[in-house]
Scaffold this motif. Structure first.
Motif, PDB file in Angstrom:
ATOM      1  N   UNK A  87       0.833  -1.202   0.000  1.00  0.00           N
ATOM      2  CA  UNK A  87       0.000   0.000   0.000  1.00  0.00           C
ATOM      3  C   UNK A  87       0.870   1.256   0.000  1.00  0.00           C
ATOM      4  N   UNK A  88       1.980   1.191   0.731  1.00  0.00           N
ATOM      5  CA  UNK A  88       2.875   2.346   0.778  1.00  0.00           C
ATOM      6  C   UNK A  88       3.520   2.567  -0.580  1.00  0.00           C
ATOM      7  N   UNK A  89       3.803   1.455  -1.292  1.00  0.00           N
ATOM      8  CA  UNK A  89       4.455   1.577  -2.585  1.00  0.00           C
ATOM      9  C   UNK A  89       3.479   2.077  -3.646  1.00  0.00           C
ATOM     10  N   UNK A  90       2.271   1.587  -3.636  1.00  0.00           N
ATOM     11  CA  UNK A  90       1.290   1.966  -4.657  1.00  0.00           C
ATOM     12  C   UNK A  90      -0.047   2.289  -4.013  1.00  0.00           C
ATOM     13  N   UNK A  91      -0.161   3.438  -3.395  1.00  0.00           N
ATOM     14  CA  UNK A  91      -1.387   3.748  -2.672  1.00  0.00           C
ATOM     15  C   UNK A  91      -2.602   3.949  -3.576  1.00  0.00           C
ATOM     16  N   UNK A  92      -2.372   4.389  -4.814  1.00  0.00           N
ATOM     17  CA  UNK A  92      -3.514   4.757  -5.650  1.00  0.00           C
ATOM     18  C   UNK A  92      -4.163   3.571  -6.345  1.00  0.00           C
ATOM     19  N   UNK A  93      -3.422   2.500  -6.558  1.00  0.00           N
ATOM     20  CA  UNK A  93      -3.989   1.385  -7.320  1.00  0.00           C
ATOM     21  C   UNK A  93      -4.331   0.181  -6.453  1.00  0.00           C
ATOM     22  N   UNK A  94      -3.724   0.087  -5.261  1.00  0.00           N
ATOM     23  CA  UNK A  94      -3.944  -1.104  -4.438  1.00  0.00           C
ATOM     24  C   UNK A  94      -5.351  -1.117  -3.869  1.00  0.00           C
ATOM     25  N   UNK A  95      -5.999  -2.269  -3.937  1.00  0.00           N
ATOM     26  CA  UNK A  95      -7.318  -2.412  -3.326  1.00  0.00           C
ATOM     27  C   UNK A  95      -7.326  -3.648  -2.438  1.00  0.00           C
ATOM     28  N   UNK A  96      -8.173  -3.612  -1.426  1.00  0.00           N
ATOM     29  CA  UNK A  96      -8.266  -4.714  -0.479  1.00  0.00           C
ATOM     30  C   UNK A  96      -9.666  -5.302  -0.564  1.00  0.00           C
ATOM     31  N   UNK A  97      -9.743  -6.583  -0.848  1.00  0.00           N
ATOM     32  CA  UNK A  97     -11.019  -7.249  -1.042  1.00  0.00           C
ATOM     33  C   UNK A  97     -11.259  -8.236   0.074  1.00  0.00           C
ATOM     34  N   UNK A  98     -12.461  -8.235   0.624  1.00  0.00           N
ATOM     35  CA  UNK A  98     -12.847  -9.195   1.644  1.00  0.00           C
ATOM     36  C   UNK A  98     -13.945 -10.066   1.062  1.00  0.00           C
ATOM     37  N   UNK A  99     -13.700 -11.345   0.982  1.00  0.00           N
ATOM     38  CA  UNK A  99     -14.668 -12.245   0.377  1.00  0.00           C
ATOM     39  C   UNK A  99     -15.185 -13.206   1.435  1.00  0.00           C
ATOM     40  N   UNK A 100     -16.465 -13.054   1.781  1.00  0.00           N
ATOM     41  CA  UNK A 100     -17.088 -13.967   2.743  1.00  0.00           C
ATOM     42  C   UNK A 100     -18.024 -14.883   1.978  1.00  0.00           C
ATOM     43  N   UNK A 101     -17.728 -16.169   1.994  1.00  0.00           N
ATOM     44  CA  UNK A 101     -18.475 -17.122   1.195  1.00  0.00           C
ATOM     45  C   UNK A 101     -19.140 -18.146   2.096  1.00  0.00           C
ATOM     46  N   UNK A 102     -20.421 -18.397   1.839  1.00  0.00           N
ATOM     47  CA  UNK A 102     -21.183 -19.351   2.636  1.00  0.00           C
ATOM     48  C   UNK A 102     -21.667 -20.455   1.710  1.00  0.00           C
ATOM     49  N   UNK A 103     -21.429 -21.703   2.107  1.00  0.00           N
ATOM     50  CA  UNK A 103     -21.882 -22.806   1.262  1.00  0.00           C
ATOM     51  C   UNK A 103     -22.365 -23.933   2.147  1.00  0.00           C
ATOM     52  N   UNK A 104     -23.282 -24.762   1.665  1.00  0.00           N
ATOM     53  CA  UNK A 104     -23.729 -25.887   2.483  1.00  0.00           C
ATOM     54  C   UNK A 104     -22.576 -26.838   2.778  1.00  0.00           C
ATOM     55  N   UNK A 105     -22.591 -27.411   3.995  1.00  0.00           N
ATOM     56  CA  UNK A 105     -21.483 -28.279   4.395  1.00  0.00           C
ATOM     57  C   UNK A 105     -21.409 -29.500   3.490  1.00  0.00           C
ATOM     58  N   UNK A 106     -22.553 -29.897   2.975  1.00  0.00           N
ATOM     59  CA  UNK A 106     -22.543 -31.040   2.072  1.00  0.00           C
ATOM     60  C   UNK A 106     -23.460 -30.749   0.892  1.00  0.00           C
ATOM     61  N   UNK A 107     -22.927 -30.934  -0.278  1.00  0.00           N
ATOM     62  CA  UNK A 107     -23.714 -30.612  -1.468  1.00  0.00           C
ATOM     63  C   UNK A 107     -24.549 -31.823  -1.870  1.00  0.00           C
ATOM     64  N   UNK A 108     -25.847 -31.592  -2.083  1.00  0.00           N
ATOM     65  CA  UNK A 108     -26.709 -32.694  -2.508  1.00  0.00           C
ATOM     66  C   UNK A 108     -26.905 -32.655  -4.005  1.00  0.00           C
ATOM     67  N   UNK A 109     -26.840 -33.798  -4.683  1.00  0.00           N
ATOM     68  CA  UNK A 109     -27.138 -33.826  -6.109  1.00  0.00           C
ATOM     69  C   UNK A 109     -28.602 -33.466  -6.358  1.00  0.00           C
ATOM     70  N   UNK A 110     -28.882 -32.971  -7.554  1.00  0.00           N
ATOM     71  CA  UNK A 110     -30.237 -32.486  -7.835  1.00  0.00           C
ATOM     72  C   UNK A 110     -31.254 -33.620  -7.839  1.00  0.00           C
ATOM     73  N   UNK A 111     -30.815 -34.817  -8.253  1.00  0.00           N
ATOM     74  CA  UNK A 111     -31.763 -35.927  -8.360  1.00  0.00           C
ATOM     75  C   UNK A 111     -31.727 -36.808  -7.110  1.00  0.00           C
ATOM     76  N   UNK A 112     -31.243 -36.261  -5.992  1.00  0.00           N
ATOM     77  CA  UNK A 112     -31.128 -37.060  -4.774  1.00  0.00           C
ATOM     78  C   UNK A 112     -32.499 -37.238  -4.134  1.00  0.00           C
ATOM     79  N   UNK A 113     -32.600 -38.276  -3.308  1.00  0.00           N
ATOM     80  CA  UNK A 113     -33.859 -38.524  -2.591  1.00  0.00           C
ATOM     81  C   UNK A 113     -34.087 -37.410  -1.575  1.00  0.00           C
ATOM     82  N   UNK A 114     -35.347 -37.069  -1.315  1.00  0.00           N
ATOM     83  CA  UNK A 114     -35.633 -35.973  -0.365  1.00  0.00           C
ATOM     84  C   UNK A 114     -35.103 -36.271   1.028  1.00  0.00           C
TER      85      UNK A 114
END
Lengths: 138, 161
Positions: free
Chosen positions: B18-45
């Protein structure tokens, strides 16, 4: 192009973004922060200075104060954009307001990011149990 | 694009970028939420219900990116207890990017010196001092602080053994 929101509007919109993510149980919240140096009077990007010169100037002259641009989005793809699912928020924070802003920002983020793992207390509990057992025996 | 093990390392390198390039540097925070287990679409209910019980899993990735040099510094976590600290780091970096760097550093230095003085005054066998405050205190009052520093070091070593 969307306009920048005020800080109040930004926080309410951001927390609603987090709650929709919680209810659907999946998705992304993408937050970005950067120094805001855009001025409409000079549409071209900042003048391309040679590397050595820019490095030297950065070391010698202090940075002129500038606001911080904060963006938030739910990172929906182009198809989501067509269906109107894409949410984009942005706000400008002046250097003097940064401290107050980040206090509230931390509160909103802590409340919103509830999908992360809570602190693991099982070890401490096990220790306490062992201690109680020792006391009971003694 | 390195992933850092410690958030402190990430903060250090990000502040340098940031000190070297203050004008172009950006900081991104990515918070991602996903189901612990993915179910196939044709799975039993029944199975879908079972998978839904497992809940969700969240991840947090912070990235410092400078498009001009292509540098990208990352830190990843899934611990809720770190969120507050990370947002505080974001705030510190934002203050630097906004051009408030000098003030903050001065304030920090003053605090360090005060803390060092306080520790020296309270007890001769001082608590282990930080590298920044140590030399300053020694310059001000050579005999006391030197003894204190030595005592502190000895004590620390004993503790380690």
């Amino acid at each position: 192009m969307s306009k920048h929101l005020s800080q109040e509007e930004f926080f309410t919109a951001l927390s609603s973004l987090f709650t929709t993510q919680k209810t659907t149980q999946k998705g992304t919240v993408l937050l970005t922060q950067k120094r805001f140096t855009y001025s409409p009077s000079s549409p071209s990007p900042p003048e391309p200075t040679p590397e050595s010169e820019s490095d030297l100037s950065a070391l010698t002259t202090p940075l002129p104060p500038a606001p911080i641009l904060i963006r938030a989005t739910n990172a929906k793809s182009s198809s989501g954009r067509k269906e109107g699912k894409k949410v984009k928020l942005s706000t400008l924070v002046q250097p003097d307001d940064l401290d107050a802003f980040y206090v509230r920002y931390a509160e909103v983020c802590k409340a919103g990011m509830s999908g992360l793992k809570p602190r693991d207390r099982t070890k401490r509990k096990a220790k306490e149990k062992a201690r109680k057992k020792m006391k009971a025996q003694a | 694009m390195p992933f850092y093990e410690k958030s402190e390392d990430w903060l250090h390198h990000s502040s340098l970028l940031l000190a070297a390039r203050p004008d172009t540097t950006r900081i991104t925070t990515n918070y991602h939420l996903s189901p612990a287990r993915r179910t196939p679409k044709n799975a039993a209910p029944e199975q879908a219900a079972e998978d839904a019980k497992k809940g969700t899993r969240g991840h947090l990735v912070i990235t410092t990116f400078d498009p001009k040099s292509g540098a990208s510094l990352k830190y990843r976590t899934s611990k809720a207890q770190e969120v507050g600290r990370l947002v505080q780091m974001l705030g510190n970096l934002a203050a630097k990017a906004a051009g408030r760097k000098e003030e903050d550093e001065e304030v920090k230095k003053e605090e360090d010196v005060e803390m060092g003085d306080g520790a020296a005054a309270e007890s001769g066998v001082a608590t282990p001092m930080t590298g920044g405050a140590g030399p300053a205190v020694q310059q001000q009052q050579p005999p006391q602080a030197g003894g204190g520093g030595g005592g502190g070091k000895g004590k620390k070593k004993k503790g380690k053994r």
